[in-house]
Design an enzyme around this catalytic site. Structure first.
Site, short mmCIF file in Angstrom:
data_model
loop_
_atom_site.label_atom_id
_atom_site.label_comp_id
_atom_site.label_asym_id
_atom_site.label_seq_id
_atom_site.Cartn_x
_atom_site.Cartn_y
_atom_site.Cartn_z
N ARG A 193 -14.25 23.73 41.15
CA ARG A 193 -15.33 23.95 40.09
C ARG A 193 -15.82 23.07 39.38
NH1 ARG A 193 -14.01 29.71 39.79
NH2 ARG A 193 -14.57 30.16 37.62
N HIS A 238 -9.66 21.13 39.52
CA HIS A 238 -10.10 22.67 39.00
C HIS A 238 -10.66 23.63 40.05
CE1 HIS A 238 -10.86 23.53 34.66
NE2 HIS A 238 -11.45 24.57 35.22
N TYR A 292 -7.45 23.53 26.43
CA TYR A 292 -8.61 22.66 26.27
C TYR A 292 -8.87 21.95 24.96
CZ TYR A 292 -10.64 25.02 30.76
OH TYR A 292 -10.72 25.18 31.94
N ARG A 323 -21.73 26.41 38.51
CA ARG A 323 -21.56 27.36 39.51
C ARG A 323 -22.98 28.42 39.81
NH1 ARG A 323 -16.84 27.44 36.73
NH2 ARG A 323 -17.36 29.35 35.92
N GLN A 349 -2.10 26.69 28.62
CA GLN A 349 -3.04 25.58 28.74
C GLN A 349 -4.02 25.45 27.71
OE1 GLN A 349 -6.58 26.78 29.84
NE2 GLN A 349 -6.94 24.47 29.82
N TYR A 367 -17.20 35.29 39.99
CA TYR A 367 -16.71 34.20 38.76
C TYR A 367 -15.37 33.57 39.66
CZ TYR A 367 -14.33 32.22 34.73
OH TYR A 367 -13.68 31.60 33.90
C1 LIG Z 1 -11.54 31.91 37.71
C2 LIG Z 1 -11.18 30.81 37.42
C3 LIG Z 1 -10.90 30.50 36.20
C4 LIG Z 1 -10.27 29.34 35.97
N1 LIG Z 1 -10.01 28.77 34.46
C5 LIG Z 1 -9.38 27.78 34.23
C6 LIG Z 1 -9.24 27.56 32.90
O1 LIG Z 1 -9.36 28.42 32.07
N2 LIG Z 1 -8.33 26.51 32.48
C7 LIG Z 1 -7.88 25.40 33.42
O2 LIG Z 1 -7.26 24.56 33.21
N3 LIG Z 1 -8.15 25.65 34.79
C8 LIG Z 1 -8.99 26.83 35.27
N4 LIG Z 1 -9.29 27.02 36.45
C9 LIG Z 1 -8.77 26.16 37.32
C10 LIG Z 1 -7.37 26.66 37.98
O3 LIG Z 1 -6.26 26.42 37.00
C11 LIG Z 1 -6.73 25.79 39.18
O4 LIG Z 1 -6.75 24.44 38.93
C12 LIG Z 1 -7.54 26.28 40.66
O5 LIG Z 1 -7.71 27.80 40.45
C13 LIG Z 1 -6.64 26.18 41.66
O6 LIG Z 1 -7.19 26.39 42.78
P1 LIG Z 1 -7.08 27.88 43.60
O7 LIG Z 1 -8.00 28.79 43.05
O8 LIG Z 1 -7.72 27.24 44.86
O9 LIG Z 1 -5.75 28.02 43.68
C14 LIG Z 1 -9.80 28.33 36.76
C15 LIG Z 1 -9.98 28.75 38.05
C16 LIG Z 1 -10.66 29.88 38.48
C17 LIG Z 1 -10.73 30.33 39.92
#
Ligand SMILES: Cc1cc2nc3c(=O)[nH]c(=O)nc-3n(C[C@H](O)[C@H](O)[C@H](O)COP(=O)(O)O)c2cc1C
Length: 382
Positions: A279, A276, A130, A165, A128, A25
């Site tokens: 993702r 993100h 949503y 994903r 944060q 995940y």
């Molecule tokens: C497992 C996972 C869950 C995430 N969940 C959220 C979330 O709930 N809210 C959000 O704004 N971004 C979420 N993100 C994005 C992160 O805030 C961030 O933009 C991203 O992880 C940055 O990239 P990096 O993992 O390469 O440092 C998530 C990222 C990951 C890896």
């Protein structure tokens, strides 16, 4: 055990300690994962200038993000289901961040609730948000963040609909997690994780469960969550959030110059150049590739932060040199958490700080606040 020297070592250890469905995940991007990969590899395409005979004593990584003092310009990014990488994950990560002196951002989709995190921290953290269709619920979340003394609201703009994903679908990961025999097998091979998870009552979405009418069990929570992301999210909603919140506002998930102009016009305190973590839109440009263009367009109007692909202190330095006042790490701290709990998050922060300090010095700078484009030898990005 081989020594832990870099973020990749924490990742390898997390892979051995966290059940596959939750490790995957974190370690996954949308579709072909090309943007997820580009976020990391594009940093390697930026080259630094080596400088010598410069006084490198008394160095400092201290800076500010939205006016708050930070030990280094690296915050923990909001990540959903962090409490599944390690029991009570958000509480542990928040404490590690507080002790280190960097901001912690709690996700709406966290396992530990706003109140849980507030109960173990002494300084304000960031929340944060949503946007969901249920505006009454959003209003109550904003009020809870205020009551918990959160000092910034990070509004995520890039999840109007969920990216796909493949790994999560192959693992049959649902949100919140529902256990199948395959999952139970994956967990049985990670006994320490299981044992720690059995000690905590926090195993579902803490901000939502018990706060929404007619959502009483895991399946109704899953169904409610799935239909809540708002595909009609607009700039008018941002104005509503800003007014309701009344405090510092950061808009996350900006990857386009036109959107950056709109975001700056809302009067937000900062924007986060982000895809993100690769993702959402696969084939989007990496965050570091877009950063200079966005800085050029709106850098004089709003503070610019970035995230995506940071795996070392050198990456942070490059982002700062290209105009980011602050950065965020997602996976690096998740790997630390999965590998060693709170100590692993601290270790991830220490690794990045040390790398940043050494790299900065070798570029001939003593203060992160003095770092600018002058340290860049070559960049393909603007
Ligand atoms: C497992 C996972 C869950 C995430 N969940 C959220 C979330 O709930 N809210 C959000 O704004 N971004 C979420 N993100 C994005 C992160 O805030 C961030 O933009 C991203 O992880 C940055 O990239 P990096 O993992 O390469 O440092 C998530 C990222 C990951 C890896």
């Amino acid at each position: 055990m081989s020594p832990i020297l870099e973020i990749a070592d924490l990742k390898a250890l997390a892979k051995r300690r966290v059940p596959k469905l939750f490790f995957d995940y974190a370690d996954s991007g949308a579709y072909s994962e090309s943007t997820y990969r580009a976020n990391e590899t594009d940093f390697g395409r930026i080259k630094l200038r080596q400088r010598v005979m410069v006084d490198m004593t008394n160095r400092s990584l201290e800076s500010t993000m939205i006016g708050e003092k930070v030990a280094m310009p690296v915050a923990l990014a909001p990540t959903g289901m962090t409490g599944m990488q390690h029991a009570d994950g958000e509480m542990l990560a928040a404490r590690a961040a507080e002790e280190f002196g960097v901001p912690f951002t709690l996700s709406t989709m966290s396992i530990c609730s706003i109140e849980d995190v507030a109960s173990v921290t002494t300084k304000p953290f960031w929340f944060q948000l949503y946007m969901m269709r249920d505006r009454a619920f959003i209003a109550s979340l904003i009020d809870r963040a205020k009551a918990a003394n959160c000092s910034a609201l990070v509004l995520t703009a890039d999840l109007q609909i969920l990216g796909q994903r493949h790994k999560d679908l192959r693992n049959a990961l649902s949100a919140p997690p529902k256990l199948t025999p395959k999952h139970l097998y994956q967990m049985a091979t990670r006994p320490l994780w299981c044992w720690q998870m059995l000690q905590t009552p926090r195993r579902t979405f803490g901000n939502i469960h018990g706060h929404v009418k007619n959502v009483s069990d895991l399946s109704s929570l899953g169904a409610w969550t799935a239909e809540q992301f708002d595909p009609q999210l607009s700039w008018q909603d941002v104005a509503w959030v800003r007014q309701r919140w009344g405090g510092k506002l950061i808009i996350k998930g900006i990857l386009d110059v036109e959107d950056a102009r709109m975001a700056a016009a809302t009067g937000a305190d900062a924007i986060i150049v982000s895809n993100h973590g690769g993702r959402q839109l696969d084939s989007a440009l990496s965050s570091i590739a877009m950063l200079p263009r966005i800085v050029e367009a709106v850098g004089d109007q709003v503070e610019i932060h970035m995230d995506g692909g940071i795996r070392s202190g050198s990456d942070v330095l490059k982002a700062v040199a290209l105009g980011a006042k602050g950065t965020y790490i997602g996976r690096p701290f998740l790997y630390g958490l999965g590998a060693r709990g709170k100590a692993g998050v601290t270790q991830a922060l220490e690794i990045i700080a040390k790398e940043m300090d050494i790299t900065m010095a070798l570029c001939g700078k003593r203060k992160i606040t003095d770092v600018d484009r002058g340290i860049i030898a070559e960049t393909p990005f603007g």
